[in-house]
Design a protein around this motif. Structure first.
Motif, PDB file in Angstrom:
ATOM      1  N   ARG A 194       3.360   8.568   8.758  1.00 38.52           N
ATOM      2  CA  ARG A 194       4.156   8.322   7.554  1.00 38.52           C
ATOM      3  C   ARG A 194       3.177   8.042   6.422  1.00 38.52           C
ATOM      4  O   ARG A 194       2.168   7.386   6.624  1.00 38.52           O
ATOM      5  N   ASP A 195       3.494   8.511   5.247  1.00 36.83           N
ATOM      6  CA  ASP A 195       2.588   8.246   4.124  1.00 36.83           C
ATOM      7  C   ASP A 195       2.933   6.890   3.525  1.00 36.83           C
ATOM      8  O   ASP A 195       3.582   6.786   2.481  1.00 36.83           O
ATOM      9  N   GLY A 196       2.499   5.841   4.206  1.00 38.50           N
ATOM     10  CA  GLY A 196       2.870   4.478   3.849  1.00 38.50           C
ATOM     11  C   GLY A 196       3.986   4.011   4.754  1.00 38.50           C
ATOM     12  O   GLY A 196       4.677   4.800   5.406  1.00 38.50           O
ATOM     13  N   GLN A 197       4.196   2.706   4.825  1.00 38.38           N
ATOM     14  CA  GLN A 197       5.264   2.181   5.656  1.00 38.38           C
ATOM     15  C   GLN A 197       6.609   2.676   5.145  1.00 38.38           C
ATOM     16  O   GLN A 197       6.960   2.503   3.987  1.00 38.38           O
ATOM     17  N   GLY A 198       7.370   3.333   6.019  1.00 39.86           N
ATOM     18  CA  GLY A 198       8.641   3.890   5.605  1.00 39.86           C
ATOM     19  C   GLY A 198       8.504   5.133   4.769  1.00 39.86           C
ATOM     20  O   GLY A 198       9.469   5.609   4.177  1.00 39.86           O
ATOM     21  N   GLY A 199       7.285   5.720   4.700  1.00 41.56           N
ATOM     22  CA  GLY A 199       7.029   6.864   3.845  1.00 41.56           C
ATOM     23  C   GLY A 199       7.422   8.181   4.480  1.00 41.56           C
ATOM     24  O   GLY A 199       8.070   8.237   5.527  1.00 41.56           O
ATOM     25  N   CYS A 200       7.004   9.263   3.851  1.00 40.63           N
ATOM     26  CA  CYS A 200       7.450  10.608   4.207  1.00 40.63           C
ATOM     27  C   CYS A 200       6.557  11.236   5.272  1.00 40.63           C
ATOM     28  O   CYS A 200       5.410  10.852   5.463  1.00 40.63           O
TER      29      CYS A 200
END
Length: 584
Positions: A194-200
């Motif tokens: 994920r591109d960051g926590q909760g990201g895409c």
């Protein structure tokens, strides 16, 4: 517009020599108009959100991703870029790129200079005198304690700190360790980050995570110190994840080499191809997931072949856009220099002609029909009938321009692209692809899904629940069967609502009439494919509508099949087959 075919008669990428010639000629064209004294390529008429000095740095740094693998075959190019770096990092020079600060674009571009320091140390770093090296090291060390976004940017600083370690300069192991742990925390599973926590989880994954992870793995043992064992643990992890990622990401390439267009940063085009050649160094890891070097060779070559035939060059530079120059689909962080990141795709040139990658016979992996489900991503990816398709229940990146078009449509395809501004011009007679839009009963605004209240992947079926506005709830179920994509929509509405749904876009044009017609079929034929919606259950009328010009990433003029009508108050249901067929 021109393509890479202008740089050589052989754009089949069958050997290293011809590939290196194409790459070196392209890069030489880029630097023909600049002087190292300016520490920039050329002035530009469009800009990103960062300042001109950072944009100058971006142009030089991103050329390094392509120039450094050329090594002995491009000494003049590397020397010119080295001199530009020397001036750009010199605080007493008029072209000084400036100091890196919190959340600063310079951090991104510094990673390419780190790449040059390690992979071409003799010609790049050791060719500097003592004062020049001191300026460079000091400039890079400043990145250590700045604040950065909690996403793939952690990899930029990892590479910078690893380069400092490689040349024996002071670096902070605690910061390096912290960045590596942050990257670890972003690992989702099945090879995906994920591109960051909760990201895409999107098109960005191969070149924003795995390419850097494989560089890190190559660099871990360039020197021996008391951190080597700890770093090797991360190295092993990155290699195993990249191989696992390759298993599913191999399906993102259609049989012709075209990629699935999905998500942001589409202007980076073939940057992800660099992963295939980097993975060629890890045959045992590939074997563990059922892949081989012949697969890597094929996936790399077909990708570069497809891109080399597309009109992506404007005034000799890679344009902002995807298959053609297109600012409508760009991001706020795209400058005219940004597309040069695609040169990562030429990473295979780093490997000598004798390497197994270049000696391998290409497999037919890109020709094989297959389907994979990724429960953690909420993705179903299939290659069938020569086309690769993604069905997704992943979250959007709300901070991006046209983010809902880029992430929340029902399907994304290698053969059809996707449209931005899909709903903006409906009242003028245009619509984008793969949407189910509703007209608000009071405001008369057309609305699609901008978030998901529920997203589940059950066996081979994707279930999402969403609401375009209060008083209207939609449950959508999607699956593949018999080479066709199926969509079932269940709607619960508090009022009578006008609706319109669309299928895939193709490269043709239909008259914009400012209203909708009733046709016998929702079928539109393009030059290579046709696109059709068939209503199996439910009520609606068939039509064909144009997409607004330049809104589709593949086709500057496009049209889609549509079904339109009214939803009565209460509960309604539709079952639609979504068909894409190659034309004879």
């Amino acid at each position: 517009m021109k393509s890479f075919a202008m740089y050589g008669s052989n754009v089949e990428y069958t050997n290293r020599r011809d590939t290196a010639t194409i790459l070196s000629t392209f890069i030489s064209d880029q630097i023909a108009s600049f002087c190292p004294e300016s520490a920039a390529i050329k002035s530009a008429s469009i800009h990103a959100h960062y300042d001109d000095k950072a944009q100058n740095l971006e142009g030089i740094a991103r050329l390094l991703w392509g120039a450094i693998p050329l090594g002995d075959e491009a000494p003049d190019v590397i020397e010119a870029l080295r001199l530009a770096v020397v001036n750009g990092v010199n605080p007493d020079h008029s072209s000084f790129w400036g100091e890196v600060t919190d959340f600063n674009q310079r951090c991104v571009e510094m990673s390419a200079i780190a790449f040059a320091m390690v992979d071409e140390e003799t010609r790049f770093y050791l060719a500097m005198n003592e004062a020049e090296r001191a300026n460079l090291v000091s400039w890079l060390q400043a990145v250590t304690y700045i604040r950065i976004p909690n996403n793939n940017w952690h990899f930029f600083r990892v590479l910078i700190l690893m380069a400092l370690r490689h040349v024996g300069a002071r670096f902070d192991m605690d910061v390096l360790r912290s960045d590596l742990r942050e990257i670890d925390d972003m690992y989702l599973g099945d090879g995906w980050y994920r591109d960051g926590q909760g990201g895409c989880t999107d098109y960005y994954n191969p070149f924003a995570f795995h390419y850097y992870g494989l560089l890190f793995s190559r660099w871990t043992n360039t020197i021996a110190d008391h951190y080597t064992s700890e770093l090797n643990a991360f190295s092993h992890r990155f290699v195993q994840r990249a191989a696992l990622f390759a298993k599913s990401f191999s399906l993102w390439v259609g049989s012709d080499g075209a990629p699935i267009a999905y998500g942001r940063s589409m202007s980076y085009r073939f940057a992800g191809a660099g992963v295939w050649s980097e993975l060629a160094n890890y045959s045992s890891a590939l074997a563990q997931v059922g892949l081989c070097i012949e697969d890597m060779r094929a996936l790399w070559a077909v990708s570069l072949r497809w891109w080399s035939q597309q009109p992506i060059l404007s005034d000799g530079m890679l344009s902002v856009g995807f298959r053609y120059p297109n600012l409508i689909a760009s991001e706020f962080y795209n400058s005219p220099m940004s597309p040069l990141l695609a040169l990562k795709g030429f990473a295979a040139v780093r490997l000598p002609e004798s390497h197994p990658f270049w000696q391998a016979t290409e497999s037919d992996i890109h020709q094989r029909d297959a389907c994979v489900t990724l429960p953690l991503n909420k993705h179903i990816v299939a290659r069938q009938n020569g086309m690769s398709t993604l069905l997704t229940g992943s979250p959007s990146a709300a901070e991006l321009r046209n983010s809902h078009d880029k992430y929340l449509k029902f399907a994304y395809s290698s053969a059809h692209g996707f449209c931005v501004e899909s709903l903006r011009w409906i009242d003028q007679g245009f619509i984008g692809d793969n949407v189910f839009a509703f007209c608000h009963p009071e405001t008369r605004a057309w609305l699609f899904r901008t978030s998901l209240q529920k997203s589940e992947l059950l066996e081979n079926t994707l279930l999402t629940e969403w609401t375009p506005f209060a008083g209207c709830v939609v449950q959508t179920t999607q699956w593949f069967a018999d080479g066709i994509e199926w969509r079932r929509h269940r709607i619960s509405s508090d009022a009578d609502i006008d609706f319109i749904m669309s299928g895939y876009a193709v490269d043709t044009w239909v008259k914009c009439i400012g209203g909708r017609e009733c046709r016998e079929q929702a079928l539109v034929k393009g030059s290579a494919r046709s696109s059709q919606l068939q209503l199996i259950e439910g009520q609606g009328e068939y039509d064909v509508m144009p997409c607004s010009p330049n809104s589709n990433l593949l086709f500057s003029q496009a049209a889609v099949p549509v079904i339109h009508g009214k939803i009565p108050r209460g509960k309604s249901e539709w079952l639609i087959s979504v068909i894409s067929e190659q034309r004879k």
